[in-house]
Write a protein that holds these residues in place. Sequence first.
Motif, PDB file in Angstrom:
ATOM      1  N   ILE A   1      -0.332   2.635 -33.075  1.00 31.78           N
ATOM      2  CA  ILE A   1      -1.332   2.617 -32.009  1.00 31.78           C
ATOM      3  C   ILE A   1      -0.730   1.861 -30.822  1.00 31.78           C
ATOM      4  CG2 ILE A   1      -3.672   1.913 -31.360  1.00 31.78           C
ATOM      5  CD1 ILE A   1      -3.577   4.083 -33.589  1.00 31.78           C
ATOM      6  N   CYS A   2      -0.683   2.527 -29.667  1.00 33.77           N
ATOM      7  CA  CYS A   2      -0.036   1.923 -28.487  1.00 33.77           C
ATOM      8  C   CYS A   2      -0.926   0.858 -27.859  1.00 33.77           C
ATOM      9  CB  CYS A   2       0.254   2.999 -27.442  1.00 33.77           C
ATOM     10  SG  CYS A   2       1.503   4.173 -27.986  1.00 33.77           S
ATOM     11  N   ARG A   3      -0.299   0.037 -27.007  1.00 33.20           N
ATOM     12  CA  ARG A   3      -1.086  -0.816 -26.120  1.00 33.20           C
ATOM     13  C   ARG A   3      -0.763  -0.394 -24.692  1.00 33.20           C
ATOM     14  NH1 ARG A   3       0.107  -6.058 -27.338  1.00 33.20           N
ATOM     15  NH2 ARG A   3      -1.349  -6.001 -29.052  1.00 33.20           N
TER      16      ARG A   3
ATOM     17  N   GLU B   1     -15.424  13.604 -24.338  1.00 32.67           N
ATOM     18  CA  GLU B   1     -15.059  12.850 -23.137  1.00 32.67           C
ATOM     19  C   GLU B   1     -15.803  11.518 -23.104  1.00 32.67           C
ATOM     20  OE1 GLU B   1     -16.914  15.415 -23.461  1.00 32.67           O
ATOM     21  OE2 GLU B   1     -18.315  15.734 -21.810  1.00 32.67           O
ATOM     22  N   ASP B   2     -15.286  10.585 -22.310  1.00 34.18           N
ATOM     23  CA  ASP B   2     -15.949   9.299 -22.107  1.00 34.18           C
ATOM     24  C   ASP B   2     -15.882   8.989 -20.615  1.00 34.18           C
ATOM     25  OD1 ASP B   2     -16.617   6.626 -21.798  1.00 34.18           O
ATOM     26  OD2 ASP B   2     -15.719   6.023 -23.717  1.00 34.18           O
TER      27      ASP B   2
ATOM     28  N   SER C   1      -8.703   9.316 -19.863  1.00 33.33           N
ATOM     29  CA  SER C   1      -8.592   9.457 -21.314  1.00 33.33           C
ATOM     30  C   SER C   1      -8.158  10.841 -21.786  1.00 33.33           C
ATOM     31  CB  SER C   1      -9.900   9.043 -21.992  1.00 33.33           C
ATOM     32  OG  SER C   1     -10.977   9.715 -21.399  1.00 33.33           O
ATOM     33  N   VAL C   2      -8.107  11.823 -20.861  1.00 35.07           N
ATOM     34  CA  VAL C   2      -7.568  13.138 -21.251  1.00 35.07           C
ATOM     35  C   VAL C   2      -6.083  13.017 -21.615  1.00 35.07           C
ATOM     36  CG1 VAL C   2      -7.029  13.795 -18.854  1.00 35.07           C
ATOM     37  CG2 VAL C   2      -7.394  15.569 -20.554  1.00 35.07           C
ATOM     38  N   PHE C   3      -5.426  11.965 -21.102  1.00 36.12           N
ATOM     39  CA  PHE C   3      -3.980  11.802 -21.330  1.00 36.12           C
ATOM     40  C   PHE C   3      -3.719  11.059 -22.641  1.00 36.12           C
ATOM     41  CE2 PHE C   3      -4.235  11.893 -16.536  1.00 36.12           C
ATOM     42  CZ  PHE C   3      -3.786  13.197 -16.419  1.00 36.12           C
ATOM     43  N   VAL C   4      -4.116  11.684 -23.735  1.00 31.80           N
ATOM     44  CA  VAL C   4      -4.072  11.025 -25.052  1.00 31.80           C
ATOM     45  C   VAL C   4      -2.661  10.622 -25.489  1.00 31.80           C
ATOM     46  CG1 VAL C   4      -6.191  12.010 -26.002  1.00 31.80           C
ATOM     47  CG2 VAL C   4      -4.059  13.297 -26.179  1.00 31.80           C
TER      48      VAL C   4
ATOM     49  N   VAL D   1      -7.585   3.704 -26.817  1.00 34.95           N
ATOM     50  CA  VAL D   1      -6.986   3.787 -28.157  1.00 34.95           C
ATOM     51  C   VAL D   1      -8.050   3.762 -29.264  1.00 34.95           C
ATOM     52  CG1 VAL D   1      -4.864   2.659 -27.380  1.00 34.95           C
ATOM     53  CG2 VAL D   1      -6.604   1.300 -28.518  1.00 34.95           C
ATOM     54  N   GLU D   2      -9.234   3.275 -28.945  1.00 41.04           N
ATOM     55  CA  GLU D   2     -10.215   3.060 -30.016  1.00 41.04           C
ATOM     56  C   GLU D   2     -10.589   4.360 -30.735  1.00 41.04           C
ATOM     57  OE1 GLU D   2     -13.350   0.791 -28.179  1.00 41.04           O
ATOM     58  OE2 GLU D   2     -11.997  -0.915 -27.823  1.00 41.04           O
ATOM     59  N   MET D   3     -10.968   5.373 -29.946  1.00 46.61           N
ATOM     60  CA  MET D   3     -11.360   6.631 -30.587  1.00 46.61           C
ATOM     61  C   MET D   3     -10.169   7.322 -31.259  1.00 46.61           C
ATOM     62  SD  MET D   3     -13.499   9.819 -29.162  1.00 46.61           S
ATOM     63  CE  MET D   3     -15.056   8.969 -29.295  1.00 46.61           C
ATOM     64  N   ILE D   4      -8.993   7.142 -30.665  1.00 43.59           N
ATOM     65  CA  ILE D   4      -7.787   7.755 -31.239  1.00 43.59           C
ATOM     66  C   ILE D   4      -7.503   7.121 -32.610  1.00 43.59           C
ATOM     67  CG2 ILE D   4      -5.285   8.081 -30.891  1.00 43.59           C
ATOM     68  CD1 ILE D   4      -6.975   9.630 -28.837  1.00 43.59           C
TER      69      ILE D   4
END
Length: 263
Positions: free
Chosen positions: A76-78, A53-54, A60-63, A88-91
Motif C-alpha cells: 500500500i503506497c503513501r 467515486e468519492d 482518485s480515478v488515478f488508482v 489508499v483506504e478503499m484500495i
Amino acid sequence: MSTHAIVRRIPNSFKTLALGISDEIDLEKAKTQHEEYCKALRNVGLKVIELPEDENLPDSVFVEDTAVICNGTALICRPGHPTRQKEVEMIRTVIKKELELPILEISDPEATIDGGDVLFTGREFLVGLSSRTNEAGSRALAAAFPEYPVTPIRIKHKLHLKTSLTMAGPDTLCVSEEQESQDILKKIEQEASFQYKTITVPDGDAANCIYVNGTLIHLSEFPNSTKVFEEKVDFNRIALNISEFRKADGSLTCPSIVIKKTK
Ligand code: CIR
C-alpha cells in the motif's frame, strides 16, 4: 496472465479540483473515455473491479498511485501529495476483502511513494525519485519485494517515472524522444540489472502505454507515435483516447492497477 484490474469511477470534483489541471476538463467526455478504458481492459481478459467515486477525492480515478501489486503481494503506497493519501483506504479494503491478497504497509513515516513512479519490468523494479516519491519510499519498495533488484532514478521535470517510460512488450521499454525520457533510458542502461530492447516514439505522452496479456494498449491521439507502434509491434494493439485525463497529468497507466492473481 494478468487476471484483474482495479479502477475507480470519476467524481464530479475531478473537473475542477484534480491536481495539475492544465485545460478545462470535459467531465462527460472523461466519463466516456473511462468507460472505453474499462472496456479495453475487459477485452484483454481482465476482470475489472470498479470502485465507486468519492467526491472528496478528486484525483482518485488515478488508482495506480495507491498500491504496487507484484507476485501476489500488495504494497500500500503513501502518495506524495497530501490530498491523495486517503485514496489508499478503499484500495486497501478491496485488495484485502475481494482479492484476498497479502498486504504490506509502509512503516517509515518519512516515506512517500506513488505507484506512478514504480515500473516493474518483469525482472526488476525501476523507481522514480520525483516530487512524489522519496528515497525512503524507494527503500520501502525494496523491502516489500526483496526478490527483485530496485534501481532508483531521479526525475527532474515530469510528474512520475512512468510519465516518460513504460513497458511496451516483453523486455521492451517504451520511451519518447523527449530529453527527460532519453536521460532516464541512459540511466537505466547504465544502472539497471538487466538489458532491454526499446521502442522510441516521437511524442512524450505516448511513451506511457500498457502491455498486458499479449496486447499493447497505447494512446490514439498522436498519429506519428501510432505509426511507430504499427511498425514495431507485431502483436495485438488497442488505441485509446484519454485526452481528459491528460489535462490532469494522467497517463494511460494511471487509471488502473493490473493484477496477476494466481490463487
Ligand atoms: C496528480 O497530480 O496526482 C494527478 N492529477 C495525476 C496523477 C497521475 N498518476 C500517474 O501518473 N500515475
